[in-house]
Design a protein around this motif. Structure first.
Motif, PDB file in Angstrom:
ATOM      1  N   ASN A 358       0.889  -1.089   0.012  1.00  0.00           N
ATOM      2  CA  ASN A 358       0.024   0.111  -0.078  1.00  0.00           C
ATOM      3  C   ASN A 358       0.907   1.197  -0.023  1.00  0.00           C
ATOM      4  N   TYR A 359       2.191   1.161   0.518  1.00  0.00           N
ATOM      5  CA  TYR A 359       2.913   2.499   0.698  1.00  0.00           C
ATOM      6  C   TYR A 359       3.372   2.833  -0.720  1.00  0.00           C
ATOM      7  N   LEU A 360       3.599   1.492  -1.829  1.00  0.00           N
ATOM      8  CA  LEU A 360       4.053   1.945  -2.910  1.00  0.00           C
ATOM      9  C   LEU A 360       2.976   2.595  -3.859  1.00  0.00           C
ATOM     10  N   CYS A 361       1.675   1.911  -3.595  1.00  0.00           N
ATOM     11  CA  CYS A 361       0.553   2.436  -4.172  1.00  0.00           C
ATOM     12  C   CYS A 361       0.258   4.070  -3.946  1.00  0.00           C
ATOM     13  N   SER A 362       0.228   4.307  -2.581  1.00  0.00           N
ATOM     14  CA  SER A 362       0.464   5.873  -2.384  1.00  0.00           C
ATOM     15  C   SER A 362       1.695   6.680  -3.022  1.00  0.00           C
ATOM     16  N   ARG A 363       2.704   5.866  -3.036  1.00  0.00           N
ATOM     17  CA  ARG A 363       3.842   6.742  -3.579  1.00  0.00           C
ATOM     18  C   ARG A 363       3.515   7.174  -5.140  1.00  0.00           C
ATOM     19  N   ILE A 364       3.223   6.079  -5.807  1.00  0.00           N
ATOM     20  CA  ILE A 364       2.758   6.120  -7.260  1.00  0.00           C
ATOM     21  C   ILE A 364       1.597   7.253  -7.540  1.00  0.00           C
ATOM     22  N   ILE A 365       0.488   7.290  -6.605  1.00  0.00           N
ATOM     23  CA  ILE A 365      -0.469   8.197  -6.674  1.00  0.00           C
ATOM     24  C   ILE A 365      -0.289   9.577  -6.545  1.00  0.00           C
ATOM     25  N   SER A 366       0.695   9.701  -5.395  1.00  0.00           N
ATOM     26  CA  SER A 366       1.243  11.077  -5.067  1.00  0.00           C
ATOM     27  C   SER A 366       2.326  11.614  -6.148  1.00  0.00           C
ATOM     28  N   SER A 367       2.766  10.765  -6.891  1.00  0.00           N
ATOM     29  CA  SER A 367       3.734  11.354  -8.120  1.00  0.00           C
ATOM     30  C   SER A 367       2.966  11.960  -9.289  1.00  0.00           C
ATOM     31  N   PHE A 368       1.697  11.733  -9.042  1.00  0.00           N
ATOM     32  CA  PHE A 368       1.056  12.332 -10.356  1.00  0.00           C
ATOM     33  C   PHE A 368       0.196  13.655  -9.755  1.00  0.00           C
ATOM     34  N   ASN A 369      -0.209  14.418 -10.581  1.00  0.00           N
ATOM     35  CA  ASN A 369      -1.127  15.582 -10.276  1.00  0.00           C
ATOM     36  C   ASN A 369      -2.506  15.152 -10.551  1.00  0.00           C
ATOM     37  N   PRO A 370      -3.171  15.060  -9.371  1.00  0.00           N
ATOM     38  CA  PRO A 370      -4.700  14.629  -9.552  1.00  0.00           C
ATOM     39  C   PRO A 370      -5.509  15.296 -10.612  1.00  0.00           C
ATOM     40  N   ASP A 371      -4.990  16.727 -11.055  1.00  0.00           N
ATOM     41  CA  ASP A 371      -5.677  17.232 -11.963  1.00  0.00           C
ATOM     42  C   ASP A 371      -5.400  17.124 -13.251  1.00  0.00           C
ATOM     43  N   THR A 372      -4.408  15.923 -13.716  1.00  0.00           N
ATOM     44  CA  THR A 372      -3.933  15.735 -14.875  1.00  0.00           C
ATOM     45  C   THR A 372      -4.519  14.261 -15.295  1.00  0.00           C
ATOM     46  N   TYR A 373      -5.369  13.853 -14.358  1.00  0.00           N
ATOM     47  CA  TYR A 373      -6.113  12.513 -15.086  1.00  0.00           C
ATOM     48  C   TYR A 373      -7.506  12.260 -14.677  1.00  0.00           C
ATOM     49  N   TRP A 374      -8.311  11.567 -15.424  1.00  0.00           N
ATOM     50  CA  TRP A 374      -9.670  11.404 -15.145  1.00  0.00           C
ATOM     51  C   TRP A 374     -10.090   9.911 -14.687  1.00  0.00           C
ATOM     52  N   GLU A 375     -10.713   9.738 -13.757  1.00  0.00           N
ATOM     53  CA  GLU A 375     -11.166   8.379 -13.371  1.00  0.00           C
ATOM     54  C   GLU A 375     -12.605   8.171 -13.503  1.00  0.00           C
ATOM     55  N   TRP A 376     -12.991   6.812 -13.968  1.00  0.00           N
ATOM     56  CA  TRP A 376     -14.402   6.520 -14.199  1.00  0.00           C
ATOM     57  C   TRP A 376     -14.578   5.037 -13.521  1.00  0.00           C
ATOM     58  N   LEU A 377     -15.484   4.781 -12.748  1.00  0.00           N
ATOM     59  CA  LEU A 377     -15.972   3.541 -12.199  1.00  0.00           C
ATOM     60  C   LEU A 377     -17.317   3.173 -12.623  1.00  0.00           C
ATOM     61  N   ARG A 378     -17.203   1.896 -13.204  1.00  0.00           N
ATOM     62  CA  ARG A 378     -18.474   1.429 -13.622  1.00  0.00           C
ATOM     63  C   ARG A 378     -19.417   0.985 -12.489  1.00  0.00           C
ATOM     64  N   ASP A 379     -20.653   1.241 -12.524  1.00  0.00           N
ATOM     65  CA  ASP A 379     -21.668   1.187 -11.634  1.00  0.00           C
ATOM     66  C   ASP A 379     -21.999  -0.487 -11.389  1.00  0.00           C
ATOM     67  N   HIS A 380     -21.217  -1.218 -10.542  1.00  0.00           N
ATOM     68  CA  HIS A 380     -21.134  -2.656 -10.558  1.00  0.00           C
ATOM     69  C   HIS A 380     -20.954  -3.017  -8.871  1.00  0.00           C
ATOM     70  N   ASP A 381     -21.850  -3.749  -8.561  1.00  0.00           N
ATOM     71  CA  ASP A 381     -21.737  -4.332  -7.004  1.00  0.00           C
ATOM     72  C   ASP A 381     -20.553  -5.220  -6.887  1.00  0.00           C
ATOM     73  N   ASN A 382     -20.484  -6.054  -7.747  1.00  0.00           N
ATOM     74  CA  ASN A 382     -19.267  -7.099  -7.566  1.00  0.00           C
ATOM     75  C   ASN A 382     -18.330  -6.851  -8.560  1.00  0.00           C
ATOM     76  N   PHE A 383     -17.142  -6.537  -7.825  1.00  0.00           N
ATOM     77  CA  PHE A 383     -15.805  -6.349  -8.915  1.00  0.00           C
ATOM     78  C   PHE A 383     -15.435  -7.733  -9.365  1.00  0.00           C
TER      79      PHE A 383
END
Length: 383
Positions: A358-383
């Motif tokens: 999880n530390y690696l995940c946080s480090r990767i995410i923090s290396s990107f400016n959140p204003d430079t990417y767009w997220e989309w999540l399908r409305d689905h109960d079971n991943f």
């Protein structure tokens, strides 16, 4: 005294004075403007030129006909016919766009120089052809698509395009020609000469723009290509990620999705610096993990680069076991095996020691400016 540097030969072919030599100077040459015979003057003191054998014709008529012939010749003999004119980029979604900070140099309304190859839509150039009750100096059409709206090329020496022709809605490029060389220059609109076709404004001949475009679309909606990360389930039910280049734009990122995607991340390619340690795939997986998806990949395992023996794999060598005749295997640390030689998603999914970093995940995410990417999540109960 006005000097004529172009004429036509007996076959109607245009000849420049530089093509005339002492050997062919006696041939018959004719004025482009009036059609009367001319002689080639190749003296040593004055610049070489053509001269009317009788009274000279109108310089205006000569320039007008020369402009038509040279531009028509350029269109017919070139593989491309580029014209450039000014417009503006207007994005109606700018205020709500999550990516606009990463596009801050792409202003809300920015003046742009559009470059268009007319050969892509037209293959025929006719002189003095009519359309909608108007006659064009040169009319561009397409032989296979006669219904396509033509473009008029108007040669302006002293008489500019009339208001009713401009008001017709026909696309017109008006080319001002003051000298012989003007007919050879690139067809580019001056930045300061951008004029709207309505209302029509008369211009002084001395100050008029060399080239003007009428009835061309001046407003465009900017569409910037995005790269996209897609999270999906494969045929074995494993969560996998893959990246797609230039599949969507900033205009349809909210509506166009991969049919198999459970989660997507879109980013402007220019938003990932060349020296950035992590790319779109790493960002997509890290964000998916933060969203609660149980996606596994050796790279995101806490033990990936550890010295524990359980994070090493048996790989075949070039040596053969003399007893079995089969290749001998050797244990190799997971992270030293090239990515193309191992399916780290499949390996991680079957590993009983897998532990998400999880530390690696946080480090990767923090290396990107959140204003430079767009997220989309399908409305689905079971991943």
């Amino acid at each position: 005294m006005i000097q004529f540097h172009n004429a036509t030969d007996k076959d109607g072919k245009m000849i420049h004075i530089n093509e005339v030599t002492q050997d062919n100077r006696a041939e018959h040459y004719f004025c482009i403007g009036c059609g009367k015979e001319m002689s080639a003057v190749l003296g040593e003191k004055r610049e070489h030129h053509f001269r009317h054998k009788e009274a000279t014709c109108s310089w205006e008529s000569y320039l007008h006909q020369l402009g038509k012939k040279l531009i028509k010749q350029r269109f017919e003999t070139s593989t491309e016919f580029i014209v450039q004119y000014y417009g503006q980029s207007t994005c109606q979604k700018w205020e709500e766009c999550k990516l606009r900070k990463s596009c801050r140099q792409l202003k809300y309304q920015s003046k742009l120089l559009f470059s268009v190859d007319l050969k892509n839509n037209y293959d025929t150039c006719e002189e003095e052809a009519g359309y909608k009750g108007f006659r064009a100096d040169l009319k561009l059409t397409h032989s296979e698509y006669p219904e396509r709206e033509p473009i008029f090329l108007e040669i302006f020496v002293t008489h500019e395009c009339k208001p009713d022709k401009i008001a017709s809605g026909i696309k017109i490029i008006e080319i001002k020609i003051n000298s012989e060389i003007d007919a050879l220059r690139p067809i580019i609109e001056n930045e300061g000469s951008w004029v709207e076709p309505k209302p029509y404004t008369p211009y002084n001949v001395k100050t008029i723009s060399p080239i003007r475009f009428y009835n061309f679309e001046r407003n465009v909606t900017p569409e910037y290509l995005l790269n996209r990360f897609c999270l999906y389930r494969d045929g074995n039910g494993l969560l996998r990620g893959r990246c797609e280049q230039n599949k969507i734009t900033c205009q349809n990122v909210k509506t166009e999705h991969n049919d198999l995607s459970l989660f997507e991340v879109a980013i402007l390619e220019k938003s990932v610096p060349n020296k950035q340690q992590y790319g779109l795939y790493s960002l997509g997986v890290a964000l998916a993990i933060k969203k609660g998806f149980e996606i596994k990949n050796c790279f995101f395992c806490h033990w990936f680069k550890s010295r524990n023996n359980f994070c090493s794999l048996s790989v075949p060598t070039n040596r053969i076991d003399p007893k079995t005749g089969k290749p001998l295997f050797v244990r190799v640390p997971n992270h030293k095996i090239p990515s193309q030689n191992i399916d780290r998603t499949a390996v991680a999914s079957s590993c009983t020691n897998y532990q998400t970093d999880n530390y690696l995940c946080s480090r990767i995410i923090s290396s990107f400016n959140p204003d430079t990417y767009w997220e989309w999540l399908r409305d689905h109960d079971n991943f």
